[in-house]
Write a protein that holds these residues in place. Structure first.
Motif, PDB file in Angstrom:
ATOM      1  N   PHE A 154       0.837  -1.196   0.000  1.00  0.00           N
ATOM      2  CA  PHE A 154       0.000   0.000   0.000  1.00  0.00           C
ATOM      3  C   PHE A 154       0.876   1.251   0.000  1.00  0.00           C
ATOM      4  O   PHE A 154       1.865   1.329   0.742  1.00  0.00           O
ATOM      5  N   LEU A 155       0.504   2.248  -0.781  1.00  0.00           N
ATOM      6  CA  LEU A 155       1.146   3.556  -0.676  1.00  0.00           C
ATOM      7  C   LEU A 155       0.942   4.143   0.715  1.00  0.00           C
ATOM      8  O   LEU A 155       1.759   4.924   1.205  1.00  0.00           O
ATOM      9  N   ASP A 156      -0.164   3.751   1.351  1.00  0.00           N
ATOM     10  CA  ASP A 156      -0.492   4.247   2.678  1.00  0.00           C
ATOM     11  C   ASP A 156       0.281   3.529   3.775  1.00  0.00           C
ATOM     12  O   ASP A 156       0.178   3.892   4.961  1.00  0.00           O
ATOM     13  N   ASN A 157       1.044   2.493   3.429  1.00  0.00           N
ATOM     14  CA  ASN A 157       1.833   1.734   4.396  1.00  0.00           C
ATOM     15  C   ASN A 157       2.858   2.651   5.070  1.00  0.00           C
ATOM     16  O   ASN A 157       3.358   3.589   4.436  1.00  0.00           O
ATOM     17  N   PRO A 158       3.190   2.404   6.339  1.00  0.00           N
ATOM     18  CA  PRO A 158       4.212   3.230   7.005  1.00  0.00           C
ATOM     19  C   PRO A 158       5.521   3.331   6.238  1.00  0.00           C
ATOM     20  O   PRO A 158       6.240   4.337   6.352  1.00  0.00           O
ATOM     21  N   LEU A 159       5.863   2.313   5.438  1.00  0.00           N
ATOM     22  CA  LEU A 159       7.106   2.354   4.665  1.00  0.00           C
ATOM     23  C   LEU A 159       7.172   3.575   3.759  1.00  0.00           C
ATOM     24  O   LEU A 159       8.259   4.123   3.510  1.00  0.00           O
ATOM     25  N   PHE A 160       6.027   4.002   3.238  1.00  0.00           N
ATOM     26  CA  PHE A 160       5.999   5.120   2.301  1.00  0.00           C
ATOM     27  C   PHE A 160       5.408   6.392   2.923  1.00  0.00           C
ATOM     28  O   PHE A 160       5.310   7.411   2.242  1.00  0.00           O
ATOM     29  N   ARG A 175      14.903   7.474   2.998  1.00  0.00           N
ATOM     30  CA  ARG A 175      15.868   6.507   3.537  1.00  0.00           C
ATOM     31  C   ARG A 175      15.155   5.181   3.788  1.00  0.00           C
ATOM     32  O   ARG A 175      14.349   5.065   4.714  1.00  0.00           O
ATOM     33  N   LEU A 176      15.437   4.216   2.936  1.00  0.00           N
ATOM     34  CA  LEU A 176      14.809   2.901   3.042  1.00  0.00           C
ATOM     35  C   LEU A 176      15.809   1.816   2.638  1.00  0.00           C
ATOM     36  O   LEU A 176      16.687   2.059   1.801  1.00  0.00           O
ATOM     37  N   PRO A 177      15.659   0.612   3.178  1.00  0.00           N
ATOM     38  CA  PRO A 177      16.618  -0.464   2.895  1.00  0.00           C
ATOM     39  C   PRO A 177      16.206  -1.319   1.704  1.00  0.00           C
ATOM     40  O   PRO A 177      16.262  -2.541   1.761  1.00  0.00           O
ATOM     41  N   VAL A 249      15.153   3.509  12.724  1.00  0.00           N
ATOM     42  CA  VAL A 249      13.873   4.048  12.237  1.00  0.00           C
ATOM     43  C   VAL A 249      12.690   3.229  12.720  1.00  0.00           C
ATOM     44  O   VAL A 249      11.727   3.782  13.270  1.00  0.00           O
ATOM     45  N   LEU A 250      12.727   1.919  12.512  1.00  0.00           N
ATOM     46  CA  LEU A 250      11.541   1.114  12.784  1.00  0.00           C
ATOM     47  C   LEU A 250      11.303   0.908  14.279  1.00  0.00           C
ATOM     48  O   LEU A 250      10.179   1.092  14.752  1.00  0.00           O
ATOM     49  N   ARG A 251      12.335   0.500  15.025  1.00  0.00           N
ATOM     50  CA  ARG A 251      12.128   0.218  16.453  1.00  0.00           C
ATOM     51  C   ARG A 251      11.578   1.414  17.216  1.00  0.00           C
ATOM     52  O   ARG A 251      10.658   1.268  18.039  1.00  0.00           O
ATOM     53  N   PRO A 252      12.094   2.644  16.982  1.00  0.00           N
ATOM     54  CA  PRO A 252      11.539   3.797  17.708  1.00  0.00           C
ATOM     55  C   PRO A 252      10.066   4.064  17.402  1.00  0.00           C
ATOM     56  O   PRO A 252       9.404   4.775  18.163  1.00  0.00           O
ATOM     57  N   HIS A 262       6.157  -7.926  10.253  1.00  0.00           N
ATOM     58  CA  HIS A 262       5.596  -7.832   8.900  1.00  0.00           C
ATOM     59  C   HIS A 262       6.278  -6.720   8.112  1.00  0.00           C
ATOM     60  O   HIS A 262       6.663  -6.922   6.941  1.00  0.00           O
ATOM     61  N   ILE A 263       6.477  -5.559   8.716  1.00  0.00           N
ATOM     62  CA  ILE A 263       7.117  -4.429   8.038  1.00  0.00           C
ATOM     63  C   ILE A 263       8.572  -4.755   7.709  1.00  0.00           C
ATOM     64  O   ILE A 263       9.061  -4.453   6.605  1.00  0.00           O
ATOM     65  N   VAL A 264       9.284  -5.392   8.641  1.00  0.00           N
ATOM     66  CA  VAL A 264      10.673  -5.789   8.389  1.00  0.00           C
ATOM     67  C   VAL A 264      10.736  -6.728   7.186  1.00  0.00           C
ATOM     68  O   VAL A 264      11.593  -6.589   6.303  1.00  0.00           O
ATOM     69  N   THR A 265       9.819  -7.677   7.142  1.00  0.00           N
ATOM     70  CA  THR A 265       9.804  -8.631   6.027  1.00  0.00           C
ATOM     71  C   THR A 265       9.507  -7.934   4.714  1.00  0.00           C
ATOM     72  O   THR A 265      10.129  -8.227   3.677  1.00  0.00           O
ATOM     73  N   MET A 266       8.561  -7.008   4.725  1.00  0.00           N
ATOM     74  CA  MET A 266       8.261  -6.249   3.504  1.00  0.00           C
ATOM     75  C   MET A 266       9.497  -5.503   3.009  1.00  0.00           C
ATOM     76  O   MET A 266       9.774  -5.463   1.805  1.00  0.00           O
ATOM     77  N   ALA A 267      10.254  -4.899   3.940  1.00  0.00           N
ATOM     78  CA  ALA A 267      11.471  -4.191   3.555  1.00  0.00           C
ATOM     79  C   ALA A 267      12.476  -5.156   2.925  1.00  0.00           C
ATOM     80  O   ALA A 267      13.072  -4.863   1.877  1.00  0.00           O
ATOM     81  N   ARG A 268      12.656  -6.310   3.553  1.00  0.00           N
ATOM     82  CA  ARG A 268      13.598  -7.311   3.013  1.00  0.00           C
ATOM     83  C   ARG A 268      13.145  -7.811   1.650  1.00  0.00           C
ATOM     84  O   ARG A 268      13.964  -7.967   0.730  1.00  0.00           O
TER      85      ARG A 268
END
Length: 305
Positions: A154-160, A175-177, A249-252, A262-268
Motif C-alpha cells: 500500500f502507498l499508505d503503508n508506514p514504509l511510504f 531513507r529505506l533499505p 527508524v523502525l524500532r523507535p 511484517h514491516i521488516v519482512t516487507m522491507a527485506r
C-alpha cells in the motif's frame, strides 16, 4: 446494469491501513446501497460510519455469535481485518459461519499480492503474509462464492508514509533499505474502488483473484523523482542497511511485534525485488487507472512538510 444487491456487510470498517473498509462503506452508502459496517469498538469511527448512513454492528470477527449477528440478512460481504495474529482465526470463523448460514452470494476477501508467490511450503514471508495464504485456502475450501483481492504494498503503508515523513521533510531524502529493488505500491483508495465495484457487480469476478498494483513498477530513484514532482522540491533516495534501518527508524516507531515483523519482512522482500510487479486490474475493474506515487504524495503533502 449490475444486479441490485441486498444488504452488504463490510468488516474492518473502523481501521486498517488507509481505511479501505471505511472508504468502501462511504462509497456504497453514497451509491444508495444498503450497507452494514462491522467495527471492533463503538468509538468515534463507528459514529462516523453511522453518519454516512451505515448500520453499525460492533463485534469480534473471531466470535461466531458476533459474525452471525453481523451476517443476519446480508447477501454480500467484504472481509477485511488489520494486520493481526488473529487473522486466520477470523477468516475461518467467517468461512464456517457464512457457510452455515448459506445466505452469501458473494464474499470479497482482502489478501496480499505476495500470496501469489507462495505455496504450501513457503516460509520466507512474514507471519501475516502466511496467515493471508492460509486464509485464502480456508475460504476456498468453504465453497463460498469468493473473490480474492490481492494488493501489492500500500502507498499508505508506514514504509511510504510515517517512516519516511521526517527524513523527507527535514533532508529531502527517502531513507529505506530497498537496495535496487523495484516496487509498484497501490493506494488504499484505489483498492477500495475495486472492492466497491466488485461488491456492486460480483458475478464477472466470482472465483477470481484480482491482483492490484500502482500504475508502474520502478526503483526507488524513480519513486523519489515522483516525490520531488509532487512536493515541488528535490527528494532523493538513500539506500541504508536493513539492520541499521530497523534500529534507527523502525524500532523507535513502537509498533506491535507482529506488525513490526511484517514491516521488516516487507522491507527485506523489497530488497530482494519481490515487489517488481505491475497489473492494470484497477483500471480494468473500475474504468480509471490507479493513482501514481506523485498523485498520492501530492494529496498527502502535509505529511511530508
Amino acid at each position: 446494469m449490475a444486479d441490485e444487491p441486498g444488504l452488504i456487510l463490510v468488516t474492518g470498517a473502523g481501521g486498517g491501513i488507509g481505511g479501505v473498509g471505511r472508504t468502501v462503506v462511504e462509497a456504497l452508502a453514497a451509491h444508495g446501497r444498503p450497507v452494514r459496517a462491522m467495527a471492533h469498538h463503538d468509538d468515534p469511527r463507528a459514529t462516523r460510519l453511522r453518519g454516512v448512513g451505515a448500520d453499525v454492528v460492533v463485534g469480534d470477527l473471531t466470535n461466531p455469535a458476533d459474525v452471525a449477528r453481523a451476517l443476519d440478512g446480508v447477501s454480500r460481504m467484504f472481509f477485511s481485518l488489520s494486520v493481526s495474529p488473529a487473522y486466520l482465526e477470523a477468516a475461518a470463523t467467517v468461512a464456517t459461519v457464512g457457510r452455515a448460514l448459506g445466505s452469501l452470494d458473494a464474499l470479497v476477501a482482502m489478501s496480499q499480492m505476495t500470496v501469489s508467490q507462495m505455496d504450501a511450503f513457503s516460509t520466507d514471508e512474514s507471519r501475516q503474509q502466511r496467515l493471508h495464504w492460509l486464509s485464502e485456502q480456508v475460504l476456498n475450501w468453504s465453497g463460498l462464492p469468493v473473490v480474492h483481492v490481492r494488493p501489492t504494498a500500500f502507498l499508505d503503508n508506514p514504509l511510504f508514509t510515517t517512516l519516511v515523513a521526517r527524513s523527507v521533510a527535514e533532508d529531502g531524502v527517502l531513507r529505506l533499505p530497498f537496495g535496487d529493488g523495484r516496487t509498484s505500491p497501490v493506494s488504499a483508495e484505489d483498492v477500495a474502488r475495486v472492492v466497491t465495484a466488485v461488491l456492486e457487480d460480483p458475478e464477472p469476478h466470482l472465483g477470481q483473484v484480482l491482483e492490484l498494483t500502482g500504475l508502474r513498477s520502478q526503483d526507488m530513484n524513480g519513486v523519489a523523482g515522483e516525490f520531488s514532482r509532487a512536493l515541488g522540491r528535490p527528494v532523493t533516495y538513500e539506500d541504508v542497511p536493513l539492520e541499521e534501518w530497523i534500529e534507527r527508524v523502525l524500532r523507535p516507531a513502537g509498533l506491535p511485534p507482529h506488525v513490526e515483523q511484517h514491516i521488516v519482512t516487507m522491507a527485506r522482500l523489497h530488497r530482494e525485488n519481490r515487489y517488481d510487479r505491475a497489473t492494470h486490474t484497477v483500471e480494468l475493474v473500475t474504468g480509471r487507472p490507479a493513482a501514481t506515487v506523485e498523485e498520492f504524495v501530492a494529496r498527502h503533502a502535509a505529511l511530508y512538510a
